[in-house]
Write a protein that holds these residues in place. Structure first.
Motif, mmCIF file in Angstrom:
data_model
loop_
_atom_site.group_PDB
_atom_site.id
_atom_site.type_symbol
_atom_site.label_atom_id
_atom_site.label_comp_id
_atom_site.label_asym_id
_atom_site.label_seq_id
_atom_site.Cartn_x
_atom_site.Cartn_y
_atom_site.Cartn_z
ATOM 1 N N VAL A 141 36.082 85.257 44.550
ATOM 2 C CA VAL A 141 36.981 84.105 44.463
ATOM 3 C C VAL A 141 36.817 83.214 45.691
ATOM 4 C CG1 VAL A 141 39.404 83.387 44.393
ATOM 5 C CG2 VAL A 141 38.627 85.291 42.971
ATOM 6 N N ARG A 142 36.633 83.835 46.862
ATOM 7 C CA ARG A 142 36.440 83.031 48.082
ATOM 8 C C ARG A 142 35.117 82.266 48.029
ATOM 9 N NH1 ARG A 142 38.072 87.936 50.544
ATOM 10 N NH2 ARG A 142 40.281 87.915 51.119
ATOM 11 N N VAL A 143 34.077 82.902 47.498
ATOM 12 C CA VAL A 143 32.788 82.216 47.362
ATOM 13 C C VAL A 143 32.919 81.049 46.393
ATOM 14 C CG1 VAL A 143 30.425 82.456 46.499
ATOM 15 C CG2 VAL A 143 31.383 84.211 47.992
ATOM 16 N N MET A 144 33.635 81.261 45.293
ATOM 17 C CA MET A 144 33.862 80.183 44.332
ATOM 18 C C MET A 144 34.670 79.051 44.977
ATOM 19 S SD MET A 144 34.751 82.783 41.214
ATOM 20 C CE MET A 144 35.465 81.608 40.101
ATOM 21 N N ARG A 145 35.552 79.422 45.883
ATOM 22 C CA ARG A 145 36.382 78.442 46.582
ATOM 23 C C ARG A 145 35.527 77.471 47.396
ATOM 24 N NH1 ARG A 145 38.828 77.405 51.335
ATOM 25 N NH2 ARG A 145 41.069 76.914 51.354
ATOM 26 N N ARG A 146 34.390 77.956 47.900
ATOM 27 C CA ARG A 146 33.531 77.106 48.734
ATOM 28 C C ARG A 146 33.045 75.875 47.974
ATOM 29 N NH1 ARG A 146 29.372 81.647 50.722
ATOM 30 N NH2 ARG A 146 30.881 83.151 51.569
ATOM 31 N N ASP A 147 32.810 76.037 46.673
ATOM 32 C CA ASP A 147 32.320 74.897 45.892
ATOM 33 C C ASP A 147 33.334 73.764 45.879
ATOM 34 O OD1 ASP A 147 29.852 75.916 45.297
ATOM 35 O OD2 ASP A 147 30.454 76.780 43.375
ATOM 36 N N ARG A 148 34.605 74.119 45.821
ATOM 37 C CA ARG A 148 35.627 73.072 45.861
ATOM 38 C C ARG A 148 35.623 72.369 47.214
ATOM 39 N NH1 ARG A 148 38.037 69.214 43.088
ATOM 40 N NH2 ARG A 148 39.967 68.555 44.111
ATOM 41 N N GLU A 149 35.445 73.125 48.287
ATOM 42 C CA GLU A 149 35.369 72.519 49.621
ATOM 43 C C GLU A 149 34.159 71.601 49.728
ATOM 44 O OE1 GLU A 149 35.355 76.104 51.970
ATOM 45 O OE2 GLU A 149 37.424 75.735 52.613
ATOM 46 N N ARG A 150 33.055 72.026 49.137
ATOM 47 C CA ARG A 150 31.848 71.194 49.164
ATOM 48 C C ARG A 150 32.073 69.881 48.431
ATOM 49 N NH1 ARG A 150 27.699 74.439 46.250
ATOM 50 N NH2 ARG A 150 26.400 72.614 46.658
ATOM 51 N N VAL A 151 32.826 69.932 47.320
ATOM 52 C CA VAL A 151 33.122 68.703 46.577
ATOM 53 C C VAL A 151 33.987 67.771 47.417
ATOM 54 C CG1 VAL A 151 34.371 67.768 44.588
ATOM 55 C CG2 VAL A 151 32.862 69.741 44.293
ATOM 56 N N LEU A 152 35.028 68.325 48.028
ATOM 57 C CA LEU A 152 35.956 67.494 48.801
ATOM 58 C C LEU A 152 35.268 66.823 49.980
ATOM 59 C CD1 LEU A 152 39.187 69.714 48.846
ATOM 60 C CD2 LEU A 152 38.733 67.684 47.459
ATOM 61 N N HIS A 153 34.334 67.546 50.610
ATOM 62 C CA HIS A 153 33.677 67.013 51.806
ATOM 63 C C HIS A 153 32.303 66.405 51.516
ATOM 64 C CE1 HIS A 153 36.458 70.187 53.490
ATOM 65 N NE2 HIS A 153 36.827 69.102 54.158
ATOM 66 N N ARG A 154 31.953 66.330 50.222
ATOM 67 C CA ARG A 154 30.642 65.797 49.833
ATOM 68 C C ARG A 154 29.532 66.467 50.644
ATOM 69 N NH1 ARG A 154 30.397 62.833 45.077
ATOM 70 N NH2 ARG A 154 32.426 61.863 44.771
#
Length: 501
Positions: A328-341
């Motif tokens: 779940v934490r690894v999946m969470r990284r993708d959302r952070e990548r989207v927010l920060h482009r």
């Protein structure tokens, strides 16, 4: 002593939708099973006699057809008596069981009705015609009309006082009598129907009213609803759902962790990707979920909390639960990548995908009780990452998730194109070169994966890994070239032999 709730009442709208859906579902189930039995026995050329000598003296009274058809009204009252889905479940399950048992009896013991021909005219003709149509042909022993009426009387009466028990008992008795007075059933059918009601209600009500049974049923309903929602978004999830249920059938209870695990993790992924809109920021939602996962204190009854609780409880092993939280934490990284482009270089992207699929494939193997581990097939894990990137490239770019290496993005920009537009990316020289190179890299990964899987032959779980391998192989050879035709024009890629087993 707490006061008994009123027998009748209007349910809340959300509960009425559920109980109404259950009633409608039973109606379709009944029509299918009951009608199917009648259609099959219509080909029979024989039937047994169950009539008794004194029955020839029972008069034919067409007016009692009105009582006969009142059974539908009696059943519809269940929506006002059972005002929550939990209360409705035992009643509906009892009716379903009676329908199945009755249909089996109809097929094995078709009854030959010995009543004399009936002719009805006048004001009761239409009501009698309706009653006669409801009964169909040869569906006689046991009388499901009597069984359903008696079940309703037992179920409703159990929720009321002596007056309710008396009134519903009289109603059921009148319906049973009507089957004789309009010459639809013989006495043996009536007695068998009453016994069927008594036996099935005692059996079902005691079991289907237990909180653990109802909660398990709720979890299964949530899984089915989530799988339906996933399937509406993409056909591949329908295939996954069918495969999941096929895998579950022989050991339904033991494989619940597989169903809840897939639905939970896919739901988390959908929320983080934006495919399942929620109020607020998905990162805050998933962080609150992680707190519950880590503490073991599940504060909510929402879908994610329910499925997550059942999933982690089903894993049993502490290390497996820890891996679920890591995933779940690894999946969470993708959302952070989207927010920060965020743009990652090629090796960093591959490492991220490797982590994702090491944990997700490892989780599937653990749930399946496999003897192999994800780390036994490293090339397959990298092939998973490649497949995910190219398969979802268009959708990911639209969401702002950059699974294209930073080097490639810069090269596309140097051509004066926008690498965040799918058409510009795959239309640019740099973008096409990257896709072709990735296609070639995937071929090498699949060839190496075939070698690794051959070395694992004989260990449990290899069949599952081979299934994944074949799926990625099909994407490499067929689906991706159809999507990007320029791959067919690259002889150096398209001519490489397949190493798939």
């Amino acid at each position: 002593m707490s006061a008994r709730p009123p027998l009748f009442g209007w349910p809340r709208r959300d509960e009425l939708l559920l109980t109404g859906a259950m009633a409608l579902g039973f109606t379709f189930f009944f029509l299918l099973v009951y009608g199917g039995a009648s259609a099959v026995t219509g080909f029979y050329t024989w039937g047994i006699r169950v009539d008794l000598p004194f029955e020839r003296h029972i008069p034919f009274v067409p007016a009692w057809a009105a009582v006969y058809v009142s059974m539908d009204v009696l059943l519809m009252l269940s929506l006002l008596v059972f005002r929550t889905w939990r209360e409705m479940v035992p009643f509906v399950l009892a009716l379903c069981l009676q329908t199945v048992v009755g249909a089996a009896c109809f097929l094995v013991l078709p009854v030959e009705v010995m009543w004399p021909p009936r002719e009805v005219s006048g004001s009761w003709a239409s009501v009698f015609f309706l009653a006669d149509t409801m009964n169909l042909e040869r569906n006689y022993l046991p009388s499901l009309h009597v069984a359903f009426a008696c079940t309703a009387a037992l179920a409703y009466g159990g929720r009321g006082g002596w007056l309710a028990r008396s009134l519903f008992g009289l109603w059921a008795t009148a319906i049973a009598a009507s089957t004789l007075l309009i010459h639809e059933h013989h006495l043996a059918d009536v007695v068998a129907g009453a016994l069927l009601a008594w036996g099935t209600w005692r059996f079902v009500e005691a079991r289907a009213s237990r909180p653990d049974f109802l909660e398990a049923l709720r979890v299964e309903a949530l899984c089915a609803r989530e799988l339906y929602r996933f399937s509406r978004r993409h056909l591949r999830y329908l295939l996954i759902a069918l495969g999941l249920y096929r895998y579950s059938l022989p050991r339904w209870r033991a494989t619940r962790v597989a169903r809840t695990g897939f639905c939970f993790l896919q739901l988390v992924d959908d929320v983080l990707d934006g495919d399942r809109p929620i109020p607020g920021e998905p990162l805050e939602w998933v962080d609150a979920l992680l707190v519950q996962m880590e503490s073991g204190h599940w504060s909510g009854t929402d879908v994610a909390s329910t499925l997550g609780r059942e999933f982690l409880a089903g894993l049993g092993d502490e290390s497996a639960r820890a891996d679920a939280m890591r995933l779940v934490r690894v999946m969470r990284r993708d959302r952070e990548r989207v927010l920060h482009r965020q743009e990652l270089e090629a090796e960093a992207l591959r490492a991220h995908h490797r982590d994702t699929f090491r944990l997700s494939v490892g989780m599937m193997l653990h749930v399946a009780g496999a003897g192999v581990r994800a780390s036994d097939a490293p090339s397959l894990l990298d092939a998973f990452g490649w497949c995910s990137t190219l398969r979802d490239l268009h959708e990911d770019l639209r969401k702002g998730l950059l699974n294209v290496p930073a080097e490639v993005l810069q090269a596309v920009r140097a051509e004066g194109l926008d690498p965040l537009r799918y058409e510009d990316l795959v239309g640019s020289a740099a973008g096409r070169a990257w896709v072709v190179a990735e296609h070639g890299r995937a071929r090498a990964l699949l060839d190496q994966s075939a070698v690794e899987l051959a070395g694992l032959e004989g260990r449990s779980g290899v069949a599952l890994l081979r299934l994944f391998h074949r799926s990625i192989e099909s994407f490499w050879a067929k689906r991706l070239p159809r999507k990007l035709p320029f791959l067919r024009e690259t002889a150096a890629v398209s001519s490489w032999p397949s190493g798939a087993p």
